[in-house]
Enzyme design. Structure first.
Site, PDB file in Angstrom:
ATOM      1  N   CYS A 266      18.706  43.671  53.395  1.00 28.56           N
ATOM      2  CA  CYS A 266      17.938  43.389  52.184  1.00 28.56           C
ATOM      3  C   CYS A 266      16.710  42.519  52.477  1.00 28.56           C
ATOM      4  O   CYS A 266      15.586  42.864  52.091  1.00 28.56           O
ATOM      5  CB  CYS A 266      18.828  42.745  51.126  1.00 28.56           C
TER       6      CYS A 266
HETATM    7  N1  LIG Z   1      24.838  42.478  48.793  1.00 30.11           N
HETATM    8  C1  LIG Z   1      23.646  42.849  49.225  1.00 30.11           C
HETATM    9  O1  LIG Z   1      22.613  42.435  48.660  1.00 30.11           O
HETATM   10  C2  LIG Z   1      23.517  43.805  50.390  1.00 30.11           C
HETATM   11  C3  LIG Z   1      22.261  44.396  50.605  1.00 30.11           C
HETATM   12  C4  LIG Z   1      22.114  45.305  51.676  1.00 30.11           C
HETATM   13  C5  LIG Z   1      23.201  45.606  52.473  1.00 30.11           C
HETATM   14  N2  LIG Z   1      24.411  44.997  52.247  1.00 30.11           N
HETATM   15  C6  LIG Z   1      25.524  45.387  53.128  1.00 30.11           C
HETATM   16  O2  LIG Z   1      26.316  46.331  52.411  1.00 30.11           O
HETATM   17  C7  LIG Z   1      27.700  46.180  52.749  1.00 30.11           C
HETATM   18  C8  LIG Z   1      28.485  45.875  51.475  1.00 30.11           C
HETATM   19  O3  LIG Z   1      27.981  44.658  50.943  1.00 30.11           O
HETATM   20  P1  LIG Z   1      28.478  44.102  49.537  1.00 30.11           P
HETATM   21  O4  LIG Z   1      27.553  42.992  49.211  1.00 30.11           O
HETATM   22  O5  LIG Z   1      28.651  45.216  48.585  1.00 30.11           O
HETATM   23  O6  LIG Z   1      29.902  43.520  49.936  1.00 30.11           O
HETATM   24  P2  LIG Z   1      31.177  43.311  48.979  1.00 30.11           P
HETATM   25  O7  LIG Z   1      30.724  43.111  47.582  1.00 30.11           O
HETATM   26  O8  LIG Z   1      31.987  42.264  49.643  1.00 30.11           O
HETATM   27  O9  LIG Z   1      31.931  44.704  49.057  1.00 30.11           O
HETATM   28  C9  LIG Z   1      32.395  45.260  50.255  1.00 30.11           C
HETATM   29  C10 LIG Z   1      33.584  46.167  49.927  1.00 30.11           C
HETATM   30  O10 LIG Z   1      33.983  46.800  51.146  1.00 30.11           O
HETATM   31  C11 LIG Z   1      35.390  46.970  51.160  1.00 30.11           C
HETATM   32  N3  LIG Z   1      35.828  46.621  52.515  1.00 30.11           N
HETATM   33  C12 LIG Z   1      35.881  45.397  53.090  1.00 30.11           C
HETATM   34  N4  LIG Z   1      36.294  45.502  54.371  1.00 30.11           N
HETATM   35  C13 LIG Z   1      36.501  46.828  54.600  1.00 30.11           C
HETATM   36  C14 LIG Z   1      36.951  47.583  55.720  1.00 30.11           C
HETATM   37  N5  LIG Z   1      37.251  47.001  56.878  1.00 30.11           N
HETATM   38  N6  LIG Z   1      37.072  48.933  55.591  1.00 30.11           N
HETATM   39  C15 LIG Z   1      36.767  49.559  54.428  1.00 30.11           C
HETATM   40  N7  LIG Z   1      36.356  48.895  53.332  1.00 30.11           N
HETATM   41  C16 LIG Z   1      36.221  47.547  53.417  1.00 30.11           C
HETATM   42  C17 LIG Z   1      35.978  46.038  50.117  1.00 30.11           C
HETATM   43  O11 LIG Z   1      36.662  46.835  49.160  1.00 30.11           O
HETATM   44  P3  LIG Z   1      38.230  47.145  49.251  1.00 30.11           P
HETATM   45  O12 LIG Z   1      38.876  45.974  49.927  1.00 30.11           O
HETATM   46  O13 LIG Z   1      38.620  47.316  47.839  1.00 30.11           O
HETATM   47  O14 LIG Z   1      38.338  48.408  50.057  1.00 30.11           O
HETATM   48  C18 LIG Z   1      34.787  45.381  49.428  1.00 30.11           C
HETATM   49  O15 LIG Z   1      34.818  45.451  48.024  1.00 30.11           O
HETATM   50  C19 LIG Z   1      27.769  45.036  53.781  1.00 30.11           C
HETATM   51  O16 LIG Z   1      27.775  45.588  55.065  1.00 30.11           O
HETATM   52  C20 LIG Z   1      26.470  44.273  53.527  1.00 30.11           C
HETATM   53  O17 LIG Z   1      26.016  43.620  54.682  1.00 30.11           O
HETATM   54  C21 LIG Z   1      24.593  44.126  51.208  1.00 30.11           C
END
Ligand SMILES: NC(=O)c1ccc[n+]([C@@H]2O[C@H](COP(=O)([O-])OP(=O)(O)OC[C@H]3O[C@@H](n4cnc5c(N)ncnc54)[C@H](OP(=O)(O)O)[C@@H]3O)[C@@H](O)[C@H]2O)c1
Length: 343
Positions: A147
């Protein structure tokens, strides 16, 4: 028509993907995957999707995945082992996390330890459409950008044309992000009493996005460069504003340069005339736009650029949908042309 699965659908990026995909005219089937909520109705957890997505969350079963396209909106994990066979079955994949963004196995492994896979790293195309559209169109596996990096790379890339004038060892970037940037998992410093009325720097000078910015921009500039980057989390939910300071030995007409560089790009808006407002979060939140401001008086060779994006959309899910559109040969902007709300 196309079927799509989303791993991490219970998280912030995953749920934004669902929100964009339910209104995407070419997507007719969505499989939301969540290990913790499998069997529960999506709308019982993501209540804003009530009436739009009545499916249940599915457990992760990548061996039997039946979809045309897969998003992985989760940190590095066991899913990585399945990606080669998923790709072999002709399913295209966009990964939202940091792993596989930097095409240097040592750096990739140091910043995102575990689950290394050199073959996948080689295959991965960095998914910033405004710079790498041609490669993305042909890709099976795309690593979506970070991001902060999206806001900084889009603002800096045009300056590669003037690299001889710039001090590439003296680039200073500060960014303020909404708290959604840290994901849905609660933590002490993101607790409301800690965040409310607060502005909190974190990972000062050692954020994981710094090597990503340096790596991609070094490629664009065809020269090493070094960025001093300080991120902060602000008292708002979503949106990133980046302040980018560079130093040039020559006067550069930034407005002309940026308008020429981005030409007809729909999702990058250049604010180059003094009459226009400065980039700000309200104009970009809930949209796939990156607004870049170049219209500031510069002294002693100092260049100031401002760049505003929504971290969850242009900094995440929106760019990922742009990438999917390109990878499937669709109109790149499908499902993404929403305008911010005002006031
Ligand atoms: N937040 C941002 O602004 C942003 C922007 C760009 C990119 N990202 C990237 O996008 C990804 C998701 O970010 P987020 O902010 O959405 O995180 P989040 O809100 O913590 O959600 C991640 C989800 O992934 C699942 N998860 C966790 N560990 C896992 C595993 N080992 N295998 C499969 N599923 C798993 C979990 O759901 P369950 O446990 O229910 O399966 C969790 O709800 C990350 O890699 C982050 O770096 C985030």
């Amino acid at each position: 028509m196309t079927s799509v699965a989303v791993i991490g659908a219970s998280g912030y990026i995953g749920s934004e993907l669902l929100r964009l995909l339910v209104n995407h005219p070419e997507i007719d089937e969505i499989t939301p995957v969540s290990r913790s909520l499998a069997g529960k109705k999506v709308s019982s957890h993501l209540t804003h999707l009530r009436g739009f997505l009545d499916a249940e969350f599915q457990d992760m079963d990548l061996g039997n995945l039946d979809a045309d396209f897969l998003y992985v909106a989760a940190p590095p994990g066991e899913w990585i082992r399945f990606i080669p066979s998923v790709l072999e079955r002709g399913i295209k994949v966009v990964s939202m996390g940091g792993k596989f963004r930097i095409k240097n196995p040592e750096i990739d492994s140091k910043i995102y330890p575990g689950f290394d896979n050199r073959e996948l790293l080689e295959k991965a195309v960095y998914g910033l459409p405004e710079l790498y559209r041609r490669e993305i169109k042909k890709a099976g596996f795309v690593a979506n950008p970070g991001c902060y990096t999206t806001s900084v790379i889009l603002a800096m890339a045009p300056l590669s044309r003037y690299k001889e004038s710039l001090d590439l060892e003296k680039i200073v970037v500060s960014s303020v992000s909404g708290s959604s940037g840290a994901g849905a998992k609660p933590s002490r410093f993101l607790h409301h009493p800690e965040m409310s009325s607060n502005l909190r720097p974190y990972r000062v000078l050692e954020h994981r996005h710094t090597p990503e910015m340096e790596h991609i921009l070094s490629r664009e500039f065809n020269s090493d460069l070094s960025i001093s980057f300080t991120p902060s989390i602000g008292n708002h939910s979503r949106g990133i504003l980046s302040y980018i300071n560079l130093f040039s030995s020559h006067e550069i007409d930034l407005g002309e340069l940026f308008i020429d560089f981005y030409g007809e790009e729909f999702f990058v808006r250049i604010l180059s005339s003094a009459e226009e407002n400065v980039p700000n979060l309200k104009d970009v939140v809930n949209t796939n736009f990156c607004d870049i401001g170049t219209n500031f008086r510069r002294e002693r060779g100092r260049i100031l650029l401002l760049s505003a994006t929504d971290n969850l959309i242009k900094g995440g899910s929106g760019t990922a949908v742009q990438n999917m559109n390109l990878m499937l040969g669709l109109d790149e902007g499908l499902g993404l042309r929403q305008i911010a709300v005002s006031p």
